[in-house]
Design an enzyme around this catalytic site. Sequence first.
Site, PDB file in Angstrom:
ATOM      1  N   LYS A  52       0.836  -1.203   0.000  1.00  0.00           N
ATOM      2  CA  LYS A  52       0.000   0.000   0.000  1.00  0.00           C
ATOM      3  C   LYS A  52       0.875   1.260   0.000  1.00  0.00           C
ATOM      4  O   LYS A  52       0.621   2.214  -0.750  1.00  0.00           O
ATOM      5  CB  LYS A  52      -0.930   0.000   1.231  1.00  0.00           C
ATOM      6  CG  LYS A  52      -2.045  -1.039   1.136  1.00  0.00           C
ATOM      7  CD  LYS A  52      -2.818  -1.203   2.440  1.00  0.00           C
ATOM      8  CE  LYS A  52      -3.865  -2.302   2.309  1.00  0.00           C
ATOM      9  NZ  LYS A  52      -4.622  -2.565   3.547  1.00  0.00           N
ATOM     10  N   GLN A  96      -4.189  -1.460   9.907  1.00  0.00           N
ATOM     11  CA  GLN A  96      -4.261  -2.771   9.268  1.00  0.00           C
ATOM     12  C   GLN A  96      -4.809  -3.814  10.253  1.00  0.00           C
ATOM     13  O   GLN A  96      -4.403  -3.890  11.402  1.00  0.00           O
ATOM     14  CB  GLN A  96      -2.858  -3.177   8.777  1.00  0.00           C
ATOM     15  CG  GLN A  96      -2.804  -4.463   7.974  1.00  0.00           C
ATOM     16  CD  GLN A  96      -3.476  -4.368   6.598  1.00  0.00           C
ATOM     17  OE1 GLN A  96      -3.681  -3.277   6.070  1.00  0.00           O
ATOM     18  NE2 GLN A  96      -3.820  -5.503   6.036  1.00  0.00           N
ATOM     19  N   ASP A 119     -10.564   3.171   4.502  1.00  0.00           N
ATOM     20  CA  ASP A 119     -10.942   1.747   4.391  1.00  0.00           C
ATOM     21  C   ASP A 119     -12.462   1.595   4.250  1.00  0.00           C
ATOM     22  O   ASP A 119     -12.939   0.536   3.839  1.00  0.00           O
ATOM     23  CB  ASP A 119     -10.526   0.989   5.659  1.00  0.00           C
ATOM     24  CG  ASP A 119      -9.213   0.242   5.500  1.00  0.00           C
ATOM     25  OD1 ASP A 119      -8.894  -0.156   4.374  1.00  0.00           O
ATOM     26  OD2 ASP A 119      -8.524   0.051   6.525  1.00  0.00           O
TER      27      ASP A 119
HETATM   28  N1  GUN Z   1      -6.772  -6.601   6.497  1.00  0.00           N
HETATM   29  C1  GUN Z   1      -7.095  -7.279   5.356  1.00  0.00           C
HETATM   30  N2  GUN Z   1      -7.616  -6.425   4.435  1.00  0.00           N
HETATM   31  C2  GUN Z   1      -7.612  -5.198   5.005  1.00  0.00           C
HETATM   32  C3  GUN Z   1      -8.012  -3.915   4.545  1.00  0.00           C
HETATM   33  O1  GUN Z   1      -8.497  -3.729   3.425  1.00  0.00           O
HETATM   34  N3  GUN Z   1      -7.834  -2.901   5.420  1.00  0.00           N
HETATM   35  C4  GUN Z   1      -7.316  -3.073   6.661  1.00  0.00           C
HETATM   36  N4  GUN Z   1      -7.203  -2.005   7.458  1.00  0.00           N
HETATM   37  N5  GUN Z   1      -6.945  -4.248   7.125  1.00  0.00           N
HETATM   38  C5  GUN Z   1      -7.085  -5.313   6.292  1.00  0.00           C
END
Ligand code: GUN
Length: 291
Positions: A52, A96, A119
Site C-alpha cells: 500500500k 491494518q 478503508d
Molecule cells: N486486512 C485485510 N484487508 C484489510 C483492509 O483492506 N484494510 C485493513 N485495514 N486491514 C485489512
Amino acid sequence: MQLIDGKKTSQDIRAEIAEEVKEIVANGGKRPHLAAVLVGNDGGSMTYVNAKVKACKEVGFESTLIKKEDNITEEELLQIVDDLNNDADIDGFIVQLPLPKHISEDKVTEAIDPKKDVDGFHPVNVGRLVVGLPTFVSATPYGITQLLKRYNVETSGKNCVVLGRSNIVGRPMSILMSQKDMNCTVTVAHSRTQNLKEVCASADILIAAIGSPEFVTADMVKEGATVIDVGTTRVPSSETKSGWRLKGDVKFEEVAPKCNFITPVPGGVGPMTIVSLLSNTLLAGKKAIYK
Ligand code: GUN
C-alpha cells in the site's frame, strides 16, 4: 469466455490517479497523504501494508507508515488514532487488521474519524453506503464494481448472488449491487443457505467471497454467467519459492468454460483492492465525500 484482467485494470486506474495528482499539485493543491498503522509482525499484514505504501509513492501521494510492536496497549493505539484524526496533513489513514487479541478492532475502527476512514470500515461510512450517500466504499467491493463497469458487464435487472456475508466484502458488495447504479436483484448466500447449488446456479453474476478454496464447481454456475472470485487462500505448494500459492473460491478450470466473464486468482480482484484504497485517498484529499 473473457478473462477479466485485474492487473491491467488496476494499472490503468493507477495511471489515471497519478495523472490527477500531477494536475492537483501543478495547480497548487495539496498532495494526498495516506498513513498506515501496522501492529505486530504478521507476514501477510506486513506484505499488504508495504504494498500500500509503495503504491502511494507510485501515484505521487505522500505516505507515512507507523509500525508498532504487538505488545502496544489498546489505549496507546487509540492515542495514535486520535493523533492521526487531528493531524491536518493526513488526509486518510488505515489501521491494518487483524489486531492482536487484547485490542478491540471494533473500538479502534469506531475511533477513526469517518472523514479519514479510507478503508470505509467505520459504521458511519457503512451506514452512508446503505442509504446511498457519498461515502468511502471498502476496497474489495469497490474494486469489483470497477471491474464490472470497465468490462461493460451488463448488471441491470440481472440476478446477482453474493456468496459470503462478511462486513468487508459480502455485505457491502450486496448493497452496492442492489443500488440504482448496478440495478441487480441480489441474493446473499452463506453457510446456512438451503439449496446452495441451485441458488448459485440462478446467478447471472456470482461473486464468491467465502474463503474456501475451489468451493464453486461447474454444476453451481449458469451457462454464460459472470463469475467474480474474491478468494485468496494460501495453500502449500512445492512449485513456488515462497512454499505457498493463492487459491480462489472457484474451481477455475471447470468453471471458466461456462462463463461469459471470469476473474482469475491471482490477477483478478486482488490487484484492485490496493488501487481502491488509492481512489479513496484521492477522494479524501479532494474532500470529495465530506466537505
Ligand atoms: N486486512 C485485510 N484487508 C484489510 C483492509 O483492506 N484494510 C485493513 N485495514 N486491514 C485489512
